[in-house]
Design a protein around this motif. Structure first.
Motif, mmCIF file in Angstrom:
data_model
loop_
_atom_site.group_PDB
_atom_site.id
_atom_site.type_symbol
_atom_site.label_atom_id
_atom_site.label_comp_id
_atom_site.label_asym_id
_atom_site.label_seq_id
_atom_site.Cartn_x
_atom_site.Cartn_y
_atom_site.Cartn_z
ATOM 1 N N ALA A 126 0.821 -1.216 0.000
ATOM 2 C CA ALA A 126 0.000 0.000 0.000
ATOM 3 C C ALA A 126 0.852 1.262 0.000
ATOM 4 O O ALA A 126 0.447 2.294 -0.536
ATOM 5 C CB ALA A 126 -0.938 -0.006 1.208
ATOM 6 N N MET A 127 2.032 1.182 0.605
ATOM 7 C CA MET A 127 2.974 2.292 0.552
ATOM 8 C C MET A 127 4.240 1.816 -0.140
ATOM 9 O O MET A 127 4.735 0.729 0.142
ATOM 10 C CB MET A 127 3.307 2.804 1.964
ATOM 11 N N THR A 128 4.744 2.627 -1.044
ATOM 12 C CA THR A 128 5.955 2.260 -1.776
ATOM 13 C C THR A 128 7.173 2.422 -0.859
ATOM 14 O O THR A 128 7.120 3.150 0.143
ATOM 15 C CB THR A 128 6.152 3.163 -3.000
ATOM 16 N N PRO A 129 8.291 1.769 -1.194
ATOM 17 C CA PRO A 129 9.509 1.930 -0.389
ATOM 18 C C PRO A 129 9.923 3.392 -0.263
ATOM 19 O O PRO A 129 10.368 3.823 0.809
ATOM 20 C CB PRO A 129 10.545 1.123 -1.162
ATOM 21 N N GLN A 130 9.743 4.167 -1.332
ATOM 22 C CA GLN A 130 10.132 5.574 -1.267
ATOM 23 C C GLN A 130 9.209 6.376 -0.344
ATOM 24 O O GLN A 130 9.638 7.323 0.321
ATOM 25 C CB GLN A 130 10.198 6.212 -2.661
ATOM 26 N N GLN A 131 7.927 6.001 -0.287
ATOM 27 C CA GLN A 131 7.020 6.649 0.653
ATOM 28 C C GLN A 131 7.422 6.347 2.100
ATOM 29 O O GLN A 131 7.441 7.234 2.951
ATOM 30 C CB GLN A 131 5.588 6.165 0.434
#
Length: 232
Positions: A126-131
């Motif tokens: 649901a959240m990207t690594p960059q987020q």
């Protein structure tokens, strides 16, 4: 006790497939749902209006531009709301959890509440690594410079209307959320985080889903933090 007037602002860009789900799951405590169409090329406005929302149009692309358009609309109303909730239009949040988000303001006189997307309540991917990295870095810097207790820059948030006006929000694009949190800290407002669930959004993120969006958001967020750290 008179029930507080709660209104929701939803910035939306090309969310025709998601927006109806978001609107339909917003709890009854909300008196008006304001969807700000941020120059969509699809039927976001049509779908949102059919679902019962007030629809505004903001041709200048940018999350902050859309939020400011919603605030401008509220400022013109004779009866001002007590609480404003900001919610994304991509259906990644659980709108029914708005009850928990608003409760500390109504019951405990807290000024500002963030729905924190904690790891144990997040759907995988649901959240990207960059987020995840960006949130960790930003909240670490806020803790370092301002002794803040924030753990997230989550867009699902509620604030007293008069406190929102006092913040004098300015950011037009990616820095909106962090600007709000920094100004809450600077003005020594009472704040709290409430853990919320978070799922994979419908469609592709316009920020974290692109390299350009990720870089620009990172620059804006760090820029706001450094700006305020130098003002101390």
């Amino acid at each position: 006790m008179i029930a507080p007037l709660v209104k929701v602002i939803i910035p939306a860009y090309n969310e025709e497939k998601a927006i109806v789900h978001v609107i339909h799951e917003i709890p009854d405590l909300v008196s008006e749902i304001i969807v700000v169409d941020n120059n969509s090329s699809d039927d976001t406005s049509t779908v949102a209006k059919a679902a019962g929302a007030t629809v505004l149009f903001e041709p200048r692309k940018g999350y902050g531009y859309a939020c400011l358009k919603g605030m401008e609309y509220l400022e013109k109303q004779a009866e001002k709301p007590n609480v404003i909730v900001f919610l994304d239009g991509d259906y990644s949040d659980y709108p029914e959890e708005m009850v928990q988000i608003v409760a500390p303001i109504i019951e405990r006189n807290v000024d500002f509440v963030i729905g924190a997307r904690v790891k144990q309540l997040r759907e995988k991917g649901a959240m990207t690594p960059q987020q995840i990295f960006g949130n960790a870095l930003a909240t670490f810097l806020m803790k370092l410079f301002f002794k803040a207790k924030f753990t997230d820059l989550g867009p699902f948030r509620a604030i007293k209307y008069e406190k929102l006006i006092a913040l004098q929000m300015k950011d037009k694009t990616y820095g909106w959320t962090v600007e709000m949190q920094l100004k809450v800290l600077k003005q020594k407002m009472a704040y709290i985080e409430i853990p919320v669930r978070y799922k994979n959004r419908i469609g592709v993120s316009k920020v974290s889903g692109t390299v350009k969006g990720t870089i620009m958001a990172g620059i804006k967020i760090i820029g706001w933090i450094l700006k305020y750290s130098l003002k101390k």
